[in-house]
Design a protein around this motif. Structure first.
Motif, PDB file in Angstrom:
ATOM      1  N   LEU A  82       3.223  14.415  -5.836  1.00 19.01           N
ATOM      2  CA  LEU A  82       1.901  14.260  -5.231  1.00 19.01           C
ATOM      3  C   LEU A  82       0.801  14.442  -6.272  1.00 19.01           C
ATOM      4  O   LEU A  82      -0.176  13.697  -6.299  1.00 19.01           O
ATOM      5  CB  LEU A  82       1.712  15.261  -4.082  1.00 19.01           C
TER       6      LEU A  82
ATOM      7  N   GLY B   4      -1.615  11.579  -7.455  1.00 20.78           N
ATOM      8  CA  GLY B   4      -3.067  11.774  -7.325  1.00 20.78           C
ATOM      9  C   GLY B   4      -3.785  11.516  -8.631  1.00 20.78           C
ATOM     10  O   GLY B   4      -4.842  10.869  -8.659  1.00 20.78           O
TER      11      GLY B   4
ATOM     12  N   VAL C 209      -3.883   7.781  -9.263  1.00 20.41           N
ATOM     13  CA  VAL C 209      -4.894   7.116  -8.434  1.00 20.41           C
ATOM     14  C   VAL C 209      -6.289   7.353  -8.997  1.00 20.41           C
ATOM     15  O   VAL C 209      -7.102   6.425  -9.101  1.00 20.41           O
ATOM     16  CB  VAL C 209      -4.815   7.619  -6.973  1.00 20.41           C
ATOM     17  N   ILE C 210      -6.565   8.602  -9.390  1.00 20.74           N
ATOM     18  CA  ILE C 210      -7.874   8.934  -9.972  1.00 20.74           C
ATOM     19  C   ILE C 210      -8.091   8.142 -11.260  1.00 20.74           C
ATOM     20  O   ILE C 210      -9.180   7.620 -11.516  1.00 20.74           O
ATOM     21  CB  ILE C 210      -7.969  10.451 -10.250  1.00 20.74           C
TER      22      ILE C 210
END
Length: 200
Positions: A14, A18, A21-22
């Motif tokens: 995760l 994350g 994605v950022i």
């Protein structure tokens, strides 16, 4: 044991997801800002301003997104038309479609300048007016600019290839010089586009 390992792996997945994605979002924003900045270079050329544009992240990112929309619209239409003509008329349809693609390539150039001038998406998507701008600017002038820029690129490419052939040091120097050249070349190309469109 197994539950702890699974929980640890999930948490790290995760976190890693994350971060990815950022990273993608940041890269996308940077890309849009650069595109918007390039539009400002065109705009300054249209207005014949002798200074470079300043960075305005929010406005330039929005304009970069507008430019992306314009590019997609002007690229999709001719390829859809070419596909349909190819299916209906075969080889002849493909030739006609190729002509349509070339016309839309020139029209896209005008649409980008229209967007740079007014920052108005509807103006840029006004295909009939963008086509009319081609005759206002002069197709021979547009072709001359394209040919000139292509010649500069070819000459620069030959020079950088010659430097790179000198060995490892030459390859490094060539890479650095080509990076610097690319930045200045894009600035000159976008400004030249604006200056050309200023005559429309």
């Amino acid at each position: 044991g197994v539950g702890t390992i699974a929980s640890f792996a999930t948490d790290h997945w995760l976190v890693g997801g994350g971060i990815a994605v950022i990273g993608i979002i940041i890269a996308l924003i940077i890309f849009l800002v650069i595109e918007g900045y390039c539009l400002d270079i065109v705009k300054f050329g249209i207005n014949r301003e002798n200074r470079g544009p300043e960075v305005d992240v929010v406005r330039q990112a929005i304009n970069g997104l507008k430019l992306f929309v314009v590019n997609v619209v002007y690229m999709i239409i001719p390829f859809v038309v070419t596909y349909i003509l190819g299916k209906l008329l075969g080889f002849v349809g493909s030739i006609i479609g190729l002509i349509v693609i070339i016309v839309f390539a020139f029209t896209l150039f005008m649409a980008q300048c229209r967007l740079a001038k007014n920052e108005n998406l509807s103006d840029a998507l006004n295909i009939p007016e963008a086509i009319a701008d081609i005759s206002r600017v002069g197709i021979l002038k547009i072709l001359a600019l394209i040919v000139l820029l292509a010649i500069v690129c070819i000459i620069a490419g030959v020079i950088f290839a010659a430097i790179a052939s000198l060995g490892d040091a030459g390859s490094t120097i060539s890479l650095i010089l080509s990076g610097i050249f690319e930045i200045y070349f894009l600035f000159v190309a976008y400004r030249a586009s604006g200056l050309l469109y200023s005559n429309a």
